[in-house]
Write a protein that holds these residues in place. Structure first.
Motif: not given
Ligand code: FES
Ligand SMILES: Cc1cc2nc3c(=O)[nH]c(=O)nc-3n(C[C@H](O)[C@H](O)[C@H](O)COP(=O)(O)OP(=O)(O)OC[C@H]3O[C@@H](n4cnc5c(N)ncnc54)[C@H](O)[C@@H]3O)c2cc1C
Ligand SMILES: Cc1cc2nc3c(=O)[nH]c(=O)nc-3n(C[C@H](O)[C@H](O)[C@H](O)COP(=O)(O)OP(=O)(O)OC[C@H]3O[C@@H](n4cnc5c(N)ncnc54)[C@H](O)[C@@H]3O)c2cc1C
Ligand SMILES: Cc1cc2nc3c(=O)[nH]c(=O)nc-3n(C[C@H](O)[C@H](O)[C@H](O)COP(=O)(O)O)c2cc1C
Ligand SMILES: Cc1cc2nc3c(=O)[nH]c(=O)nc-3n(C[C@H](O)[C@H](O)[C@H](O)COP(=O)(O)O)c2cc1C
Ligand code: FES
Lengths: 304, 244, 304, 244
Positions: D210-220, D230-232
């Motif tokens: 969703p965010c790609g920058v580590g902001a949303c927590g969805a890819c923890w 995962i995104c960062t």
């Molecule tokens: S996509 Fe939002 S924290 Fe990785």
């Protein structure tokens, strides 16, 4: 099939199919007779009726939203006695349960209306509609007023706001069934007048929110739950049953495609039979049921 | 009320503002009269949960012609889903000789199907276009219709004469508040004639109709004769019966 | 401009601009530094932090919906102490208020966390996040736990369910500000696994529902309200101020277009100045503000 | 992290399943290495509130080539909005001689940018396609890559030899549950080799970001070395570090 959607006891309501319209989506039961096969439905619910007549809201009444529609009508209706005079013989003639949606205005009016409906053989149950900003104390009192004046089942349609507290309260006050939920109240700018308008929100966007509430309330309260909100397909309806609802109400999709109510009802009839004999719910995706196969056949015929 | 499907058989670009669609029906299109509209759901084009009213402007043996804004995109062969014809036909008086049609701030489309019927019955027709309707191109209309283009407001040359001479008037309006617009129309006609008699001045109401069958209550209208639904009892209402 | 978003008194929080991010939309304040001019914002709010570390939810975490997205993360975070060690010096260096979003797990953890945060000069306020199915009694107790352990303002972000009862309760328990609301909880089928997943709903579909709640709560409770939900444009934000909010939080649009947060903040800075000198709110539609004009100029340059 | 806009300069239909887009950037495209992807928002095409990862498959002086499914519609001159390159480059060992790339039930797109770099450094590359990836057409790939088509499951001829001979393995998978798929991959490699050593077997994780920058927590992601996004920190993670 016989599905009891009420607490067991004397105030019992048993449906053949766990699908009905939602109040306000169907008029008083007359308007879709040429389009929908009523015998496929579990019950019908009337448009909201108040003890006294109500006139409509002024100003914008319909605001198109992203994937939804906002409606602000003020719930106009000619009042209970006039409606009964006009529709009693229709309701008597129908072979399925008729549930009157009663707008819960004041304690006194609810008592009078419930006593009145208690005498009507053509009415099988009452669904109480609550104001959207009601407190649980008021809700409890209004439900109590209805329950003391009738032996018919009293379903209560919960507002989205404060639904959990109100669910607890009205279950305690004697509600036979919780209908989760009324269309959520929303505010949006009328594109014509530029003014902010408050009303009810209809459309698929409502489903995820209410589906979640149904799961929560079904676990929390020991009263059967009927799911209502954003059901636009048989799969939507099955999701509600999977989440714990005993039955569902279909609302605004009827306006756009009246036949969809019947399609959902036919599909869920089969679903329940199968579910109770232990089939996997996952077999029941779109394209699998009898209805779907019939729909496909019809489509092929049309396309040919 | 009967659901039906119609096929877009031809698309005619009438001018830069409007197009005409020829619709043929599965089975019979049924009897259609001026005042009735088709409540149509067009996948992907209009709002997904609201139908639109499509107004026939002429009727042929095996198709009807509806008028739509030119900017909407349709395709030949496209199927549209209709909830049948809704509403009640316009009520014309007996012994009618002169009819005034008025479109203010909106195209006169909902009034146009009256024209062949009225002319066929030797009734003279005057079409007044005021406000933004002034730019409506009338070249495709029957030459026997008298066209009057008015001003930016709801006024036009000879308005006193037209109002006196007409036996009936049908008005359609645009703008944010239809009720307010029709109150203005009524007040204006009161200044043009000593008094506005019943069965003389009709407003053609066109709100968004979520259900079109009287089920949802969104088009409820209070009138002195009692409550009405625009979708089942309209679109035309006698403005002397309007509750102010 | 100085906008007090708290009850007057010792626990005061004053913003220069009534726009901030929502918790969880912005990380801990580090990730968008190269894209967004922080000095244009009113405050920043951290991602949700619990007293102890939390790991993530298993299974599907993102479900695309009609005009919305459902997120189910389980609120993973390394726990308060680790976050403070890592981000304290960043927060100290920022020239705008920093609000820590504290996940209100248990009374004891909330007390400990609040006492800990009370000592931190780099933290200007606490925003308490409540479970979505909390009762007003629990909510009241958790807010009480925070308030007794810190003199900093305690904002409370209300869940959508039971928001009105909880608003009354936490106002009584000493909340400085009500944030209306957390993303509504929803349930939807994960298209990948076919399973029903519960999570939070983000997107423009949330706005009409929460905008209505803001209006109701602003009228009902005598505590400043911050509006949050589905704000995707300056006009959305202005609608919240018109409905009675003192400030707004911008959430998921930041993920798609980080710069939009700054655009909304710049626009609303101007809006407030103008509103307080009695301009018509209607002049402030898209296309009128400085930001819009600048945006238009940039667009023209790009297109040229 | 820096927002950037790219222009679609050319569209090449590679075969019936994939197309290549040539993207040129406003300003410099920055340094891009295998493992990084572009997080792109394409108005009207993808989901309006979610960005997509676009994987470069080759880099030229003034444009990059990304591989997209053929069924998506793009136009020459179209502008796409990107949140810069996200992620960390794949970590290759020193003294690398043989690399095994495996795509199971998904196209090998996220692995392809390694090919020019590996071949340029005289490292031999084997690409294994299993499950639905077997139908992936490889005619546009460098002829020096050895292509092996496997079975419906995660097996292929010579798999024991390939696994033994490779110095590093990068796997991308499709299907409902990425974590379960990588647990299966790990278990499978444990049957192919006595033991799976650290820095040998990497999963390329590709959830919706969703965010790609580590902001949303969805890819923890929980790993034995601690939590990661995962995104960062991704997309590639050493599967011996996966928490089961
Ligand atoms: S996509 Fe939002 S924290 Fe990785
Ligand atoms: C088409 C349609 C479908 C509906 N479906 C349902 C339904 O299935 N179940 C259901 O519970 N409700 C239903 N309602 C009622 C509706 O969801 C809410 O009750 C809502 O408050 C009415 O919104 P409004 O915008 O039309 O009226 P408004 O003009 O905003 O409401 C009028 C005012 O009257 C009061 N009021 C409104 N409704 C009630 C009520 N039910 N009891 C007491 N006071 C009230 C409130 O103070 C409200 O502000 C329906 C109404 C219509 C017309
Ligand atoms: C990106 C992001 C943005 C968020 N934004 C906000 C925000 O702005 N404001 C806000 O209030 N919340 C916010 N949250 C929290 C969130 O809205 C809810 O609290 C939600 O319950 C967590 O949903 P989940 O699906 O991620 O977790 P789940 O795995 O469903 O939740 C884990 C469980 O832990 C418990 N729990 C979850 N959250 C809390 C909590 N806050 N307090 C106590 N117990 C809890 C519940 O029992 C819940 O079932 C955000 C979370 C994230 C990651
Ligand atoms: C009989 C009746 C008629 C109403 N008619 C209108 C109306 O024409 N226009 C309108 O905006 N609201 C109308 N409403 C809603 C009221 O104006 C008002 O919003 C509502 O009654 C206030 O809610 P409360 O009773 O909770 O204070 C009507 C309500 C009732 C009970
Ligand atoms: C520290 C912590 C970690 C969690 N991790 C997960 C998880 O990995 N997967 C999951 O589905 N839920 C996870 N959850 C949510 C819990 O499984 C569970 O839904 C929640 O704690 C139950 O809510 P309750 O405490 O109100 O009963 C976690 C919750 C906590 C507090
Ligand atoms: S449009 Fe629904 S009642 Fe008229």
């Amino acid at each position: 099939m016989a599905i009891e959607i009420t607490r067991s006891g004397k105030r019992s309501l048993i449906l053949e199919t766990p699908v009905m319209n939602a109040a306000g989506a169907f008029g008083y039961g007359d308007v879709y007779r040429d389009i929908i096969k009523y015998e496929k439905l579990g019950a019908i619910i009337t448009a909201p009726i108040s003890y006294e007549a109500r006139s409509a809201a002024r100003g914008g009444r319909v605001v198109p939203l992203d994937s939804a529609v906002l409606l602000h009508t003020g719930l106009p209706n000619p009042g209970l006695n006039k409606v009964l005079r006009k529709y009693r013989s229709l309701w008597e003639s129908l072979a399925l349960p008729v549930i009157v949606h009663l707008i819960a205005t004041t304690d006194e009016q609810v008592r009078k209306a419930s006593a009145r409906l208690d005498e009507e053989d053509c009415v099988d149950a009452i669904e109480l509609g609550l104001r959207d900003d009601i407190t649980w104390q008021e809700a409890s009192r209004l439900v109590g007023s209805a329950v003391t004046k009738t032996d018919k089942p009293v379903l209560v349609r919960l507002p989205v706001s404060d639904a959990y507290e109100i669910a607890d309260a009205v279950a305690g006050a004697g509600a036979s069934t919780l209908v989760v939920a009324a269309p959520p109240r929303g505010t949006a700018r009328d594109p014509q007048s530029g003014k902010l308008i408050s009303g009810r929100i209809y459309g698929p966007v409502v489903k995820p929110i209410v589906l979640n509430m149904v799961g929560q309330i079904a676990r929390r309260v020991d009263v059967p739950v009927v799911g209502a909100g954003g059901i636009h397909s048989p799969q939507d309806a099955r999701d509600y049953l999977d989440a714990g609802a005993a039955a569902v109400q279909v609302d605004s999709v009827i306006w756009r495609s009246p036949k969809e109510l019947e399609i959902i009802a036919r599909d869920l009839g089969g679903y329940i039979v199968t579910r109770q004999t232990d089939a996997m719910p996952d077999e029941w995706h779109r394209g699998m049921g009898d209805t779907e196969q019939e729909r496909q056949r019809r489509k092929n015929r049309r396309d040919a | 009320m009967k659901e039906t499907r119609a096929l877009i058989e031809r698309i005619i670009e009438v001018n830069s503002a409007i197009q005409h669609l020829h619709l043929s029906f599965e089975g019979s299109p049924g009897r259609i009269k001026p005042g009735l509209s088709l409540l149509v759901g067009v996948a992907d084009i209009a709002h997904p949960y609201l139908r639109e009213s499509w107004w026939p402007v002429s009727i042929k043996d095996d198709f009807i012609v509806v008028e739509r804004p030119a900017k909407e995109r349709y395709e030949i062969g496209q199927v549209v889903n209709a909830l049948g014809y809704i509403g009640k036909p316009y009520l014309f008086r007996r012994n009618l000789r002169n009819v005034l049609l008025v479109a203010h701030d909106t195209p006169p489309t909902p009034l146009l199907l009256t024209i062949p019927w009225l002319l066929g019955n030797k009734i003279s027709v005057t079409l007044v276009l005021t406000g933004t309707a002034r730019t409506y191109n009338t070249e495709h209309l029957d030459r026997r219709v008298e066209i009057i283009r008015g001003d930016e407001g709801f006024t036009w040359p000879d308005q006193v004469m037209n109002a006196g001479w007409a036996d009936q008037v049908f008005v359609t309006t645009g703008g944010a508040d239809e009720n307010a617009a029709f109150r203005m129309v009524y007040d204006h006609f009161e200044t043009l004639r000593a008094s506005v008699q019943p069965n003389y001045l009709f407003g053609v109401f066109r709100p968004i109709l979520p259900c079109g069958v009287g089920a949802c209550g969104a088009c409820w209208l209070a009138s002195k004769r009692g409550a009405a639904m625009i979708c089942t009892d309209g679109p035309a209402f006698d403005l002397t019966q309007m509750v102010r």
